[in-house]
Design an enzyme around this catalytic site. Structure first.
Site, PDB file in Angstrom:
ATOM      1  N   SER A  37      35.407  37.754  31.109  1.00  0.00           N
ATOM      2  CA  SER A  37      34.998  38.888  31.942  1.00  0.00           C
ATOM      3  C   SER A  37      36.131  39.849  32.261  1.00  0.00           C
ATOM      4  O   SER A  37      35.874  41.001  32.600  1.00  0.00           O
ATOM      5  CB  SER A  37      34.396  38.371  33.252  1.00  0.00           C
ATOM      6  N   ASP A 334      35.328  41.316  43.490  1.00  0.00           N
ATOM      7  CA  ASP A 334      34.261  40.390  43.858  1.00  0.00           C
ATOM      8  C   ASP A 334      34.846  38.985  43.992  1.00  0.00           C
ATOM      9  O   ASP A 334      36.064  38.819  44.032  1.00  0.00           O
ATOM     10  CB  ASP A 334      33.079  40.466  42.876  1.00  0.00           C
ATOM     11  N   HIS A 337      36.889  38.561  40.460  1.00  0.00           N
ATOM     12  CA  HIS A 337      37.536  39.573  39.618  1.00  0.00           C
ATOM     13  C   HIS A 337      38.390  40.569  40.390  1.00  0.00           C
ATOM     14  O   HIS A 337      38.095  40.884  41.541  1.00  0.00           O
ATOM     15  CB  HIS A 337      36.461  40.326  38.821  1.00  0.00           C
TER      16      HIS A 337
END
Ligand SMILES: *[C@@H]1O[C@H](CO)[C@@H](O)[C@H](O)[C@H]1NC(C)=O
Ligand SMILES: *[C@@H]1O[C@H](CO)[C@@H](O)[C@H](O)[C@H]1NC(C)=O
Ligand SMILES: *[C@@H]1O[C@H](CO)[C@@H](O)[C@H](O)[C@H]1NC(C)=O
Ligand SMILES: *[C@@H]1O[C@H](CO)[C@@H](O)[C@H](O)[C@H]1NC(C)=O
Ligand SMILES: *[C@@H]1O[C@H](CO)[C@@H](O)[C@H](O)[C@H]1NC(C)=O
Ligand SMILES: *[C@@H]1O[C@H](CO)[C@@H](O)[C@H](O)[C@H]1NC(C)=O
Ligand SMILES: *[C@@H]1O[C@H](CO)[C@@H](O)[C@H](O)[C@H]1NC(C)=O
Ligand SMILES: *[C@@H]1O[C@H](CO)[C@@H](O)[C@H](O)[C@H]1NC(C)=O
Length: 374
Positions: A37, A334, A337
């Site tokens: 990610s 978040d 991340h």
């Protein structure tokens, strides 16, 4: 006689095109991005059933036109920022799955590179599957790279394609999801940390060898960050009766994997001719932000900007979550991340740092410029 002349002409034209392409496009190094990610710029949007997606608000709130593109960030991601600092691209190359939707787009974009990264994926083929239903494991990402290599070879011929891939940079960010996925088994003493690290390293070695065999020569490896300090882990710490400090066991694991990766890369580069690499010490980079929050310009190092509950990490970032107004002051966007601000500072460090604390044996900008003997 006439036929023969035509053939000569055809050859001359073909050679002309190849040389022009070589001079005009292929001579510029491209960028190929692999992993999770941190670098995903929309791969997972292509899977309806996948739950590791960032194509909804408030993701992208600071991206041009506030579009949620699938980047796990409030704005630009590490993929874009590395593409900017290393290749002068405004954004990361597009996802493989977007490129292959149209062969016209593919031919147009091919020479900038491709982004294969898929959120939730890992070194091990099963990582992310149970959790997120469908992700693209690194193994499959490398198969996709083989397809791209085939397309490039068709356009340039094998020799020029090898030259082109050899001067291009491959960026890899992987390992975090494998470690997260085994956290429970480690806590319950079903998995031994040493065995997990050894297995991940050995499997990573196979992936790198496959990339090499396909023509990759320049490897920018982004090490795993201090996983135990992300807001989700701090929340888990409180659930286990702690006070919300970093989870030491996960940080130890991250450091052990980094050390093992360093050894792997030394071996890999000494046994494969023409390999050059940089290993980013993301652990040190992020720890430095956390420990020296003032100097690094961050004010909030524990709580996520977007989320809910303790450390804003009890649930993911979605419409209706609590959202911080001052996103430049937060390390974490978040529960897992980084914000664009963090990604930017980390990418700058990877690209230009001096000395071995943050990137070894050379920084990413030196790597990107390196010309290797093949
Ligand atoms: C790229 O290669 C794949 C696999 O060989 C092929 O199916 C596809 O048509 C190619 N695309 C282009 C634009 O050449
Ligand atoms: C290019 O490489 C491919 C795969 O390695 C091979 O099948 C093909 O015959 C090669 N083409 C030429 C012209 O050498
Ligand atoms: C964890 O498991 C290993 C072998 O699987 C065993 O030797 C060790 O004693 C166990 N540790 C704890 C704390 O249960
Ligand atoms: C890693 O562990 C998996 C699952 O136990 C096993 O299937 C695989 O062969 C191991 N890989 C290596 C390279 O040791
Ligand atoms: C939280 O607990 C850790 C030990 O688990 C301790 O080292 C740390 O000082 C504590 N922090 C606070 C703010 O109490
Ligand atoms: C690298 O090679 C050395 C010497 O052969 C070996 O001891 C070490 O385990 C290897 N490291 C990795 C990660 O494979
Ligand atoms: C956030 O938490 C509050 C209370 O803790 C709850 O009322 C609210 O529904 C939650 N919002 C979301 C989006 O989860
Ligand atoms: C990057 O690495 C090179 C080579 O080690 C070094 O000369 C340079 O000072 C470093 N920093 C920058 C900003 O390029």
């Amino acid at each position: 006689m006439k036929g023969r002349n035509t053939l000569v002409w055809l050859c001359a034209i073909t050679v002309g095109i190849v040389i022009k392409m070589t001079m005009g496009m292929a001579i510029h190094p491209a960028m190929f991005l692999f992993g999770d990610s941190l670098l995903d710029v929309g791969t997972n949007n292509h899977f309806h059933e996948c739950t590791a997606r960032a194509d909804h608000p408030y993701y992208g709130i600071d991206y041009p036109d506030s579009i949620a593109t699938g980047r796990f960030s409030n704005g630009l991601s590490s993929a874009d920022l590395l593409a900017w600092y290393l290749n002068d691209y405004e954004f990361s190359p597009p996802p493989f799955l977007t490129l292959t939707e149209s062969s016209a787009t593919l031919q147009l974009e091919l020479f900038h590179g491709t982004n294969f990264a898929s959120a939730g994926s890992g070194i091990l083929i099963d990582t992310g599957h149970a959790h997120f239903k469908r992700v693209v494991p690194l193994w499959e990402q490398i198969q996709q790279f083989a397809t791209i290599r085939g397309n490039i070879s068709q356009l340039l011929g094998n020799g020029t394609a090898d030259l082109f891939l050899g001067i291009s940079t491959c960026i890899v960010s992987v390992g975090s999801n494998d470690l997260f996925e085994h956290q429970n088994a480690l806590v319950q003493n079903q998995t031994q940390p040493d065995q997990l690290i050894a297995n991940l390293t050995a499997t990573f070695a196979i992936h790198l060898q496959n990339l090499y065999d396909l023509g990759a020569r320049k490897f920018g490896i982004i090490g795993v960050p201090p996983l135990g300090c992300c807001p989700k882990e701090r929340y888990i710490d409180t659930q286990m009766g702690g006070n919300g400090s970093c989870v030491d066991a996960m940080n130890d694991l991250a450091q052990a994997f980094h050390a093992s990766t360093e050894s792997l890369l030394r071996n890999f580069s000494s046994t494969n001719q023409g390999v050059v690499y940089s290993l980013g010490n993301t652990y040190n980079i992020i720890m430095d932000f956390i420990d020296n929050r003032r100097a690094s310009g961050f004010e909030v190092v524990e709580t996520a900007c977007c989320g809910n509950g303790t450390f804003n990490a009890e649930s993911g970032c979605e419409l209706g979550s609590k959202l911080c107004p001052n996103r430049k002051n937060y390390i974490f966007w978040d529960e897992f991340h980084p914000t664009e601000a963090t990604a930017r500072r980390a990418a700058l460090t990877l690209a230009y740092a001096d000395g071995p604390e943050f990137v070894t044996p050379m920084n990413f900008s030196t790597l990107a410029k390196a010309f290797t003997n093949m």
